[in-house]
Design a protein around this motif. Structure first.
Motif, PDB file in Angstrom:
ATOM      1  N   GLU A 186     148.605  74.761  43.352  1.00  0.00           N
ATOM      2  CA  GLU A 186     147.724  74.018  42.456  1.00  0.00           C
ATOM      3  C   GLU A 186     147.427  72.649  43.050  1.00  0.00           C
ATOM      4  O   GLU A 186     148.336  71.899  43.413  1.00  0.00           O
ATOM      5  N   VAL A 187     146.156  72.313  43.134  1.00  0.00           N
ATOM      6  CA  VAL A 187     145.741  71.016  43.675  1.00  0.00           C
ATOM      7  C   VAL A 187     146.009  69.943  42.624  1.00  0.00           C
ATOM      8  O   VAL A 187     145.417  69.955  41.544  1.00  0.00           O
ATOM      9  N   LEU A 188     146.917  69.019  42.956  1.00  0.00           N
ATOM     10  CA  LEU A 188     147.321  67.988  41.997  1.00  0.00           C
ATOM     11  C   LEU A 188     146.826  66.592  42.363  1.00  0.00           C
ATOM     12  O   LEU A 188     147.034  65.645  41.601  1.00  0.00           O
ATOM     13  N   GLY A 189     146.218  66.442  43.526  1.00  0.00           N
ATOM     14  CA  GLY A 189     145.725  65.125  43.905  1.00  0.00           C
ATOM     15  C   GLY A 189     145.131  65.147  45.294  1.00  0.00           C
ATOM     16  O   GLY A 189     145.243  66.135  46.030  1.00  0.00           O
ATOM     17  N   SER A 190     144.468  64.046  45.647  1.00  0.00           N
ATOM     18  CA  SER A 190     143.865  63.914  46.973  1.00  0.00           C
ATOM     19  C   SER A 190     144.571  62.807  47.742  1.00  0.00           C
ATOM     20  O   SER A 190     145.002  61.800  47.170  1.00  0.00           O
ATOM     21  N   LEU A 191     144.675  63.002  49.050  1.00  0.00           N
ATOM     22  CA  LEU A 191     145.293  62.012  49.930  1.00  0.00           C
ATOM     23  C   LEU A 191     144.218  61.049  50.404  1.00  0.00           C
ATOM     24  O   LEU A 191     143.211  61.468  50.983  1.00  0.00           O
ATOM     25  N   ASN A 192     144.440  59.777  50.174  1.00  0.00           N
ATOM     26  CA  ASN A 192     143.465  58.764  50.575  1.00  0.00           C
ATOM     27  C   ASN A 192     143.706  58.359  52.023  1.00  0.00           C
ATOM     28  O   ASN A 192     144.092  57.230  52.324  1.00  0.00           O
ATOM     29  N   LEU A 193     143.520  59.309  52.917  1.00  0.00           N
ATOM     30  CA  LEU A 193     143.720  59.071  54.333  1.00  0.00           C
ATOM     31  C   LEU A 193     142.429  58.578  54.962  1.00  0.00           C
ATOM     32  O   LEU A 193     141.353  58.679  54.393  1.00  0.00           O
ATOM     33  N   GLU A 194     142.559  58.063  56.197  1.00  0.00           N
ATOM     34  CA  GLU A 194     141.402  57.488  56.866  1.00  0.00           C
ATOM     35  C   GLU A 194     140.869  58.434  57.937  1.00  0.00           C
ATOM     36  O   GLU A 194     141.624  59.075  58.656  1.00  0.00           O
ATOM     37  N   GLY A 195     139.551  58.531  58.034  1.00  0.00           N
ATOM     38  CA  GLY A 195     138.914  59.214  59.139  1.00  0.00           C
ATOM     39  C   GLY A 195     139.251  60.688  59.240  1.00  0.00           C
ATOM     40  O   GLY A 195     139.316  61.426  58.255  1.00  0.00           O
ATOM     41  N   GLU A 196     139.515  61.146  60.474  1.00  0.00           N
ATOM     42  CA  GLU A 196     139.702  62.554  60.780  1.00  0.00           C
ATOM     43  C   GLU A 196     140.942  63.142  60.133  1.00  0.00           C
ATOM     44  O   GLU A 196     141.003  64.345  59.879  1.00  0.00           O
ATOM     45  N   LEU A 197     141.949  62.311  59.838  1.00  0.00           N
ATOM     46  CA  LEU A 197     143.187  62.829  59.241  1.00  0.00           C
ATOM     47  C   LEU A 197     142.920  63.548  57.921  1.00  0.00           C
ATOM     48  O   LEU A 197     143.585  64.532  57.598  1.00  0.00           O
TER      49      LEU A 197
END
Length: 411
Positions: A186-197
């Motif tokens: 279950e998708v519980l959140g998004s990762l606020n990563l930068e760029g290609e990551l």
């Protein structure tokens, strides 16, 4: 005011001076100033990229990893974490399970690097992944929860609350591939990563990943972050050889080091190229002074016939050439410092004016031009420019001192 300075300034500001000499003199001043300006600006940009690399990218990825040789995982990893926690060079320690798999939502597939973490390290991991507190708390309470990079969510067209299927490869004892392990998450959140990551990183619970991959010891390895991430290549082997279980060792320079190496390479090339630009500009000082000496032979002869020593003539022409270098260096340094301190605002204004974007956040780990001014580099640039300007005056100054008054005035 000394006689040397008066003579040097009078020779330099002489209105009867040949127009071509004045042009060459001005071009040498402009060339030196432009070289200093561009060198300070580009070095500040390289410093800015290095700072952003450390503060953004290296705040997300581990600086060092120790992965167990044994397919069952790292034995006694809690004891190893306790030992490592006493090292003052380490700021963050966590066990992990890592796997590469495929995420599926409907007919869409996306390769993903799944990083499994333990809830026992929840607070530190939340700071690293920059997930909201509400989403992180939901993740650590849910055994089958997953956090996806923003790029993955966009590619699969999923949102928080959706379910996705994770396909993990399975390897048998004889190293042959079996049918992939299928998990619904279950998708519980998004990762606020930068760029290609953000296009390939996801996080799930370590206990579920270990069970699915057959890691009986509960963790494949240990990952670390250091006070100084640039010291990782020397610290990682030192700590790895002291571990009792056999481990594979890796640091961030093996996976993301190409970016750091590119920054250092560009810094070196820029420094060499622009120092040569300054040196070429200084050669114009040689041309200027040689022509000035030829034009002012009668004035030099008169000074020597009045008792002026060779040292006075040498100092006069050295100072005349040095004034060109100093003026160029001063305005070049001032403009370079001002531009370096305000580069981000100037770049944003230029982007709006030209309706373009210099750096795309979808490709690079930042979407703006960074700048960080180091005063030691400013001082070094100014010193090099002044020294090169001074060296350029030696030949014309000594040539002027060798003028024979009797021969010149006799004509």
């Amino acid at each position: 005011m000394s006689l040397v300075f008066k003579l040097a300034w009078r020779f330099r500001a002489n209105k009867r001076q040949n127009g071509f000499i004045s042009f060459i003199s001005a071009s040498s001043t402009v060339g030196i100033g432009l070289g200093c300006f561009v060198l300070i600006l580009l070095l500040s940009v390289m410093n800015g990229f290095e700072r952003e690399l450390k503060d953004r990218l290296l705040a997300i990825i581990p600086h060092g990893e120790y992965t167990a040789v044994d397919i069952e995982g790292l034995a006694n990893w809690p004891e190893e974490i306790v030992k490592l926690s006493h090292d003052p060079r380490i700021t963050f320690i966590e066990p992990f399970v890592k796997a590469t798999g495929m995420l599926q939502k409907g007919n869409l597939l996306k390769a993903v690097e799944m990083s499994a973490v333990s809830p026992d390290f929840a607070e530190q991991n939340q700071q690293v992944t920059q997930v909201s507190n509400e989403q992180w708390q939901a993740f650590i309470r849910s055994e089958n929860g997953v956090l996806l990079g923003q790029g993955i969510m966009q590619h699969l067209d999923v949102k928080v609350g959706d379910s996705v299927q994770l396909l993990l490869p399975q390897i048998s004892a004889d190293l042959s591939l079996r049918a992939p392990k299928s998990l619904w998450l279950e998708v519980l959140g998004s990762l606020n990563l930068e760029g290609e990551l953000s296009n390939h990183i996801a996080v799930m619970q370590m206990s579920l990943a270990a069970e699915s991959l057959g890691v009986k010891n509960g963790a494949q390895g240990i990952r670390l972050r250091f006070v100084d991430p640039f010291a990782a290549p020397s610290i990682v082997p030192e700590l790895g050889f002291a571990m009792e279980p056999e481990v594979y060792m890796s640091d961030w320079t093996r996976t993301e080091g190409n970016l750091y190496q590119d920054i250092q390479l560009v810094r070196s090339v820029v420094y060499i190229a622009l120092i040569l630009v300054i040196a070429v500009a200084c050669f114009n000082i040689v041309s200027t002074l040689v022509m000035a000496v030829n034009e002012k032979q009668s004035e030099i002869a008169m000074l020597k016939s009045m008792g002026a020593k060779d040292s006075l003539i040498i100092q006069t022409f050295m100072l005349q050439g040095l004034l060109n270098g100093l003026i160029g260096t001063v305005w070049g340094v001032i403009l370079g410092v001002l531009m370096a301190l305000n580069l981000a605002d100037v770049a944003r204004f230029a982007e709006k004016l030209l309706n373009i974007q210099f750096l795309s956040g979808d490709v690079y780990f930042i979407d703006f031009l960074p700048s960080e001014l180091h005063w030691n580099e400013v001082a070094l640039t100014a010193i090099i420019a002044v020294i090169l300007s001074l060296l350029a005056t030696l030949y014309p100054a000594f040539k002027a001192a060798k003028i024979n008054p009797a021969r010149v005035l006799g004509h």
